[in-house]
Structures are given as C-alpha cells and as structure tokens.
Write a protein that holds these residues in place. Structure first.
Motif: not given
Length: 164
Positions: A136-164
C-alpha cells in the motif's frame, strides 16, 4: 451519498448534491439513478440520471507483481505506477499487508508531466509457499490517499517437480 438544502420553499430553488464511490469504475462508463421525493403535488417523484466516464487516477502495469518459480531461483517482478497528467501525486510512505515473503524497492522516475515510479518486488521465501499479499502506497492526493499493488507468489522446490 445525497445531501440537499434543508427546506426549499414553494417556487424557490435548492441544491441537491449526489456523490458515489468510483472505486473499481476507472476507465468505465457509469450510469447511476437517484430518486427524489418532494412535497410538490405536480412533481412528487423525480428521477435524476447520472452518466459519465470515470477517468483513471493511476495506471499500474502489470496490475500485480507475480513471483512464480523454484526456491533457488532469483525471482523478481517489476511494476510501473503512473499518474495521469491531470492528477500527479507524490508517494509519501508505504506498508505491506504481511510482507514476510518478499522485499520491495520503489524508484521515482523523472518525468515533467506525470508522476512515475518503478516498483521492484523480490521473493525472499526460504521454503515452498504460496502467498497473496499487497503493498500500500500512501499518496498526497486527498481523493485517492492510497494505492494498492497486489503481490502473488508461488514458490516451489525442484524436488517437487521431479516427484511428479
């Protein structure tokens, strides 16, 4: 939200102010209807139609940071945040919803006409995990005081890939 003059005398004038939350409507045409009830026997019910286009306040490209890969990979994602020429803004501070699986850096890009920033997000997870978070970024704009940027992560191990 509707506000109006307390009382309008017969034959007089008054003011009705209608506001609505435009969050989620940016870049779209909207149509809203408001009904007004009066004590005028000839015009006891009025309908007010609001139509228009909601301008963007900010452009976020891509709209979220995506970090997908193996634990040993150096996973980074860049997001550009730009204002419109009509409403430039400053970013005053930032915070995360959780923030334990990534770090981020915000760089201001010089631009005379708009506000422009480059956000770099980097995975720091030490074990396999899937997460949805936000910065969340706080801005100096009274109408839009906050901007949101979503973060998505999917972290796996190479071992998981070898098992499939």
């Amino acid at each position: 939200m509707v506000s109006f003059s307390d009382q309008i005398l017969p034959g007089g004038e008054g003011k009705i102010e209608i506001k609505f939350n435009t969050l989620g409507y940016a870049g779209k045409r909207v149509e809203k209807i408001t009904h007004v009830t009066t004590n005028d026997p000839e015009n006891s019910n009025l309908t007010i139609y609001l139509t228009g286009y909601i301008d963007h306040f900010v452009f976020i490209d891509p709209y979220r940071a995506v970090l997908v890969g193996a634990l040993d990979d150096a996973l980074k994602s860049s997001v550009t945040i730009k204002s419109t020429e009509i409403e430039p803004f400053k970013i005053l501070s930032s915070r995360t919803k959780d923030g334990k699986y990534f770090k981020y850096e915000l760089e201001e890009i010089k631009n005379d006409k708009i506000s422009e920033f480059k956000l770099t997000v980097e995975n720091i997870a030490k074990s396999k995990v899937r997460y949805n978070d936000s910065i969340y970024f706080k801005t100096d704009n009274a109408i839009h005081p906050e901007i949101e940027v979503e973060v998505y992560g999917d972290i796996f191990s190479y071992d998981d890939l070898l098992e499939k």
